[in-house]
Design an enzyme around this catalytic site. Structure first.
Site, PDB file in Angstrom:
ATOM      1  CD1 TRP A  29      -3.061   1.289   1.169  1.00 12.75           C
ATOM      2  CD2 TRP A  29      -1.374   2.419   2.086  1.00 12.75           C
ATOM      3  NE1 TRP A  29      -3.531   2.533   1.515  1.00 12.75           N
ATOM      4  CE2 TRP A  29      -2.505   3.254   2.084  1.00 12.75           C
ATOM      5  CE3 TRP A  29      -0.193   2.953   2.611  1.00 12.75           C
ATOM      6  CZ2 TRP A  29      -2.499   4.554   2.580  1.00 12.75           C
ATOM      7  CZ3 TRP A  29      -0.182   4.244   3.099  1.00 12.75           C
ATOM      8  CH2 TRP A  29      -1.324   5.030   3.083  1.00 12.75           C
ATOM      9  CB  SER A  95       3.852  -3.922   2.914  1.00 10.35           C
ATOM     10  OG  SER A  95       3.293  -3.095   3.904  1.00 10.35           O
ATOM     11  CB  THR A  96      -0.900  -4.170   1.799  1.00 11.29           C
ATOM     12  OG1 THR A  96      -0.893  -3.124   2.773  1.00 11.29           O
ATOM     13  CG2 THR A  96      -2.332  -4.550   1.482  1.00 11.29           C
ATOM     14  CB  ALA A 120       8.452  -5.607   5.272  1.00 12.76           C
ATOM     15  CG  ASP A 225       8.929  -2.820   8.923  1.00 12.46           C
ATOM     16  OD1 ASP A 225       8.269  -1.766   8.975  1.00 12.46           O
ATOM     17  OD2 ASP A 225       8.726  -3.711   8.080  1.00 12.46           O
ATOM     18  CG  HIS A 254       7.659  -1.264   5.565  1.00 17.12           C
ATOM     19  ND1 HIS A 254       7.149  -2.426   6.120  1.00 17.12           N
ATOM     20  CD2 HIS A 254       6.766  -0.877   4.611  1.00 17.12           C
ATOM     21  CE1 HIS A 254       5.997  -2.716   5.530  1.00 17.12           C
ATOM     22  NE2 HIS A 254       5.746  -1.801   4.607  1.00 17.12           N
TER      23      HIS A 254
END
Length: 274
Positions: A29, A95-96, A120, A225, A254
């Site tokens: 994201w 991430s997302t 991450a 992160d 991150h």
């Protein structure tokens, strides 16, 4: 441009380069498939077929008002893999996108999947609850939504210029090109998708999804992160997976697939070939 249309009429843009075993990349994201440039070029050069899509509402995909939740994200990814008839695929999510990969495999099964790597990533659960006391308070995410709704352009400069890549750390060398590329990708997408996406990545509980996955999963996380704090994510996900391996990166931020791409790519390659 290559795209597919989902059951609910959303155009999903994707890139599909090369031949060989497919590697499918799910971005974070509020970015786009462009965030995987360093990985796409590396693995294309190693003889793999590389595929990356823009999540609904992000990048070049339709800026629709609805469907910005993990069920739709997973179903859109399933629609893409079915359209391309992928087999023996490796799914990589940042991430997302790590949540998207986990939810996709748990929801749609692993008949097309060989392995997965989450980098991450947001699982098991980001928001603080009684059952997840180490999570971040909901007010943190409410604040992110407020910034998306009111001054997205400024917010999308400040985030990559600061904590996302660790450029706010003492001695860090900030790359304005990386910051502005993040900003460019973010501003390509729709504010509504990004606003709703904050709820999707922060409030979705992936605990049961992680338990359902049988394929090998590499969990990669930096211990510095500042976006998805290490202690409440990577190690917990690795424990919940039946066949999970945790790889911890000292001092990595991150956005490590970009700033530390040489290390990340080499470790991904070793995992895929192992």
């Amino acid at each position: 441009m290559s795209s597919i249309k989902t059951k609910d009429g959303v155009e999903i843009f994707y890139k599909d380069w090369g031949a060989g075993q497919p590697i499918v990349f799910s971005h974070g994201w509020p970015l786009s498939s462009d965030d995987w440039d360093a990985q796409m070029m590396f693995f294309l050069g190693k003889g793999f077929r590389v595929i990356a899509h823009d999540r609904r509402g992000h990048g070049r995909s339709s800026q629709v008002a609805d469907g910005h939740d993990m069920d739709h994200y997973a179903d859109d990814l399933a629609a893409l893999t079915a359209h391309l008839d992928l087999k023996n695929a490796v799914h990589v999510g940042h991430s997302t996108g790590g949540g998207e990969v986990v939810h996709y495999i748990a929801r749609h099964g692993d008949s097309r999947v060989a392995k997965a790597a989450i980098i991450a990533a947001v699982p098991p659960l980001m928001v603080k609850t009684e059952a997840n006391p180490g999570g971040l308070p909901k007010e943190v995410f409410d604040g992110l939504q407020a910034q998306v709704a009111t001054n997205r352009s400024q917010f999308y400069y400040d985030l990559p210029a600061g904590p996302f890549y660790g450029f706010n750390r003492p001695g860090a060398k900030k790359s304005e090109a990386i910051v502005w590329n993040w900003w460019r990708q973010g501003m390509m997408g729709g504010a509504k998708a990004h606003y709703d996406g904050i709820v999707a990545f922060s409030q979705t509980d992936f605990t049961e999804d992680l338990k359902k996955i049988n394929v090998p999963v590499l969990v990669m996380h930096g211990d510095d992160d500042q976006i998805v704090p290490y202690a409440d994510s990577g190690p917990l996900s690795a424990k919940l997976l039946k066949n999970g391996t945790l790889k911890t990166y000292k001092g990595f931020p991150h956005g490590m697939p970009t700033t530390e791409h040489e290390t990340i790519n080499a470790d991904l390659l070793a995992f895929i070939k192992g």
